[in-house]
Design a protein around this motif. Structure first.
Motif, PDB file in Angstrom:
ATOM      1  N   GLU A  68      35.076   2.653  55.941  1.00  0.00           N
ATOM      2  CA  GLU A  68      35.644   3.621  54.998  1.00  0.00           C
ATOM      3  C   GLU A  68      37.096   3.936  55.341  1.00  0.00           C
ATOM      4  O   GLU A  68      37.932   4.104  54.434  1.00  0.00           O
ATOM      5  CB  GLU A  68      34.805   4.901  55.018  1.00  0.00           C
ATOM      6  CG  GLU A  68      33.380   4.733  54.527  1.00  0.00           C
ATOM      7  CD  GLU A  68      33.321   4.296  53.080  1.00  0.00           C
ATOM      8  OE1 GLU A  68      34.275   4.607  52.327  1.00  0.00           O
ATOM      9  OE2 GLU A  68      32.344   3.638  52.683  1.00  0.00           O
ATOM     10  N   ALA A  69      37.412   4.022  56.631  1.00  0.00           N
ATOM     11  CA  ALA A  69      38.799   4.273  57.034  1.00  0.00           C
ATOM     12  C   ALA A  69      39.703   3.110  56.639  1.00  0.00           C
ATOM     13  O   ALA A  69      40.842   3.320  56.192  1.00  0.00           O
ATOM     14  CB  ALA A  69      38.863   4.514  58.537  1.00  0.00           C
ATOM     15  N   LYS A  70      39.191   1.890  56.758  1.00  0.00           N
ATOM     16  CA  LYS A  70      39.969   0.718  56.353  1.00  0.00           C
ATOM     17  C   LYS A  70      40.242   0.735  54.853  1.00  0.00           C
ATOM     18  O   LYS A  70      41.374   0.461  54.404  1.00  0.00           O
ATOM     19  CB  LYS A  70      39.224  -0.545  56.755  1.00  0.00           C
ATOM     20  CG  LYS A  70      39.942  -1.830  56.364  1.00  0.00           C
ATOM     21  CD  LYS A  70      39.134  -3.055  56.768  1.00  0.00           C
ATOM     22  CE  LYS A  70      39.844  -4.332  56.316  1.00  0.00           C
ATOM     23  NZ  LYS A  70      39.064  -5.538  56.661  1.00  0.00           N
ATOM     24  N   SER A  71      39.209   1.074  54.072  1.00  0.00           N
ATOM     25  CA  SER A  71      39.384   1.139  52.621  1.00  0.00           C
ATOM     26  C   SER A  71      40.398   2.210  52.252  1.00  0.00           C
ATOM     27  O   SER A  71      41.221   2.031  51.341  1.00  0.00           O
ATOM     28  CB  SER A  71      38.045   1.433  51.950  1.00  0.00           C
ATOM     29  OG  SER A  71      37.096   0.428  52.252  1.00  0.00           O
ATOM     30  N   LEU A  72      40.348   3.360  52.965  1.00  0.00           N
ATOM     31  CA  LEU A  72      41.295   4.444  52.699  1.00  0.00           C
ATOM     32  C   LEU A  72      42.721   4.024  53.003  1.00  0.00           C
ATOM     33  O   LEU A  72      43.648   4.287  52.223  1.00  0.00           O
ATOM     34  CB  LEU A  72      40.899   5.665  53.529  1.00  0.00           C
ATOM     35  CG  LEU A  72      41.810   6.888  53.426  1.00  0.00           C
ATOM     36  CD1 LEU A  72      41.838   7.419  52.001  1.00  0.00           C
ATOM     37  CD2 LEU A  72      41.349   7.978  54.397  1.00  0.00           C
ATOM     38  N   VAL A  73      42.942   3.338  54.103  1.00  0.00           N
ATOM     39  CA  VAL A  73      44.288   2.892  54.482  1.00  0.00           C
ATOM     40  C   VAL A  73      44.823   1.882  53.478  1.00  0.00           C
ATOM     41  O   VAL A  73      46.003   1.924  53.083  1.00  0.00           O
ATOM     42  CB  VAL A  73      44.265   2.310  55.906  1.00  0.00           C
ATOM     43  CG1 VAL A  73      45.601   1.643  56.243  1.00  0.00           C
ATOM     44  CG2 VAL A  73      43.961   3.390  56.922  1.00  0.00           C
ATOM     45  N   LEU A  74      43.960   0.954  53.030  1.00  0.00           N
ATOM     46  CA  LEU A  74      44.405  -0.048  52.053  1.00  0.00           C
ATOM     47  C   LEU A  74      44.812   0.597  50.740  1.00  0.00           C
ATOM     48  O   LEU A  74      45.801   0.184  50.106  1.00  0.00           O
ATOM     49  CB  LEU A  74      43.280  -1.063  51.817  1.00  0.00           C
ATOM     50  CG  LEU A  74      42.969  -1.999  52.988  1.00  0.00           C
ATOM     51  CD1 LEU A  74      41.786  -2.904  52.655  1.00  0.00           C
ATOM     52  CD2 LEU A  74      44.184  -2.828  53.363  1.00  0.00           C
ATOM     53  N   LEU A  75      44.061   1.612  50.302  1.00  0.00           N
ATOM     54  CA  LEU A  75      44.434   2.319  49.069  1.00  0.00           C
ATOM     55  C   LEU A  75      45.770   3.020  49.214  1.00  0.00           C
ATOM     56  O   LEU A  75      46.605   2.994  48.290  1.00  0.00           O
ATOM     57  CB  LEU A  75      43.347   3.336  48.705  1.00  0.00           C
ATOM     58  CG  LEU A  75      42.046   2.770  48.139  1.00  0.00           C
ATOM     59  CD1 LEU A  75      41.024   3.890  47.921  1.00  0.00           C
ATOM     60  CD2 LEU A  75      42.302   2.035  46.830  1.00  0.00           C
ATOM     61  N   LEU A  76      46.003   3.641  50.352  1.00  0.00           N
ATOM     62  CA  LEU A  76      47.268   4.341  50.555  1.00  0.00           C
ATOM     63  C   LEU A  76      48.439   3.371  50.642  1.00  0.00           C
ATOM     64  O   LEU A  76      49.549   3.666  50.182  1.00  0.00           O
ATOM     65  CB  LEU A  76      47.190   5.198  51.819  1.00  0.00           C
ATOM     66  CG  LEU A  76      46.172   6.356  51.782  1.00  0.00           C
ATOM     67  CD1 LEU A  76      46.130   7.074  53.122  1.00  0.00           C
ATOM     68  CD2 LEU A  76      46.536   7.339  50.672  1.00  0.00           C
TER      69      LEU A  76
END
Length: 382
Positions: free
Chosen positions: A105-113
């Motif tokens: 989930e943290a990886k997905s959040l960073v990619l979106l940002l």
């Protein structure tokens, strides 16, 4: 499993507060304190020097045997290990999945940002914080309260060992530090549950051979004990086991049957066969219904055996200190007996504080006075 040895060592270091709670439990259930006398210990030592069987043999597992060295597996519940490993592996797997989910989930959040797009990211942030918080909280509880039990079967020495050295007339116990550590004991002064009927335990059914050193012998202000070999089906097996050890130490290996030497490598059958140690007595005398029931629960034995094997794979081979490995060789020093000074200062303090609990009373045990029964003439009139 090192549970029995761990519990025994914790009893040696018990604090005053814990001892008060133990006394309350003993008082509640009507348990009496067991008092030992020097005369009984002397008699047990004399019985241990006499012949106990005409058919000496060891059921092992034996890891080393030569002219001077005999090394056997040790441990009270060694055959029952596996269940703690299953729960431990399950807990570790769940914690790993929790942190893995948080990382995803943290990886997905960073990619979106990084993309800079106006896509909603609140659920990714929420799940990342939730998974991280839950996994961290459970990890804290596990490593504070549960990891000590995991180490009774995993991430520790693969086996508890006992080594008899005929040349030095010493006995060495190989245990983890949280179970008392490696100690050197004298052969003279040992008592055994297989030496006589007076020292027998539960008629030898379901328990291994017990070797015991009283505080008068150890010199460490507390007793030492070791459960040797496989669980017994009867007292005869334990007598044969003890007689094999006694003759080896007192007379030498000549004339003794040569046992099969077991490898320290964790083969699968070394995990599955111990599940049935000490059960032959019940299989032979069980009714047909009981035998059918035992067949139905065989999958449970297989599951525990799998956990046993995993615990062996996740442990390492025990290794003796160099001084003990070379003991008895020409020109090599004899290991000194373990004393109280060999313990850390805080351990010495607890052992001194509890020394009175294991101290033996001088002389013989007083005879019990026969209870008088009131006769009819002494009975009160109705």
């Amino acid at each position: 499993m090192n549970f029995a040895e761990w519990g025994f060592w914790q009893a040696m270091l018990e604090t005053d507060e814990d001892r008060k709670s133990d006394k309350e439990i003993e008082k509640k259930y009507g348990l009496k304190e067991i008092v030992a006398y020097e005369y009984e210990d002397d008699e047990s030592q004399k019985e241990a020097q006499q012949r106990a069987s005409e058919t000496p043999r060891t059921r092992g597992p034996v890891y080393a045997l030569d002219e001077n060295i005999l090394e056997i597996r040790c441990g009270m519940l060694e055959a029952k290990r596996g269940l703690v490993s299953i729960f431990s592996i399950t807990a570790i797997t769940m914690l790993s999945l929790g942190f893995l989910g948080a990382a995803v989930e943290a990886k997905s959040l960073v990619l979106l940002l990084l993309r800079g797009q106006s896509e909603p990211y609140g659920h990714h942030l929420y799940l990342a914080v939730l998974f991280t918080s839950l996994a961290s909280l459970i990890s804290w509880f596990y490593f504070k309260y549960g990891f000590r039990f995991t180490r009774l079967e995993m991430l520790t020495s693969r086996h508890l060992l006992i080594r008899f050295n005929r040349k030095t007339q010493q006995v060495y116990l190989h245990r983890p530090s949280y179970c008392g550590g490696i100690v050197t004991l004298p052969w003279k002064g040992v008592t055994s549950s297989g030496s006589s009927e007076n020292t027998a335990i539960a008629d030898g059914i379901g328990v291994p051979l017990l070797l015991y050193w009283s505080p008068r012998v150890t010199g460490t202000l507390h007793p030492e004990g070791a459960w040797v070999g496989k669980a017994g089906n009867n007292q005869t097996e334990l007598r044969d086991e003890w007689e094999f050890i006694r003759r080896f130490m007192d007379e030498g290996p000549q004339g003794l049957p040569r046992p099969r030497i077991t490898s320290h490598f964790p083969w699968p059958w070394q995990a599955f066969t111990p599940q049935f140690e000490g059960l032959t007595h019940y299989f032979r005398r069980a009714s047909r219904t009981t035998k059918v029931g035992l067949l139905l629960i065989c999958p449970a034995f297989l599951i525990i055996g799998l956990g046993h094997w995993l615990s062996l794979l996740l442990c390492w081979k025990p290794r003796w200190p160099k001084l003990i490995r070379q003991a008895g060789l020409p020109g090599k020093p004899i290991p000194p007996l373990t004393t109280l000074a060999d313990r850390p200062p805080h351990i010495q303090e607890r052992l001194r504080a509890n020394a009175h609990l294991w101290a033996m009373r001088p002389g013989k045990r007083p005879e019990k006075k026969p209870r008088r029964r009131r006769g009819k003439s002494e009975a009160e009139p109705s």
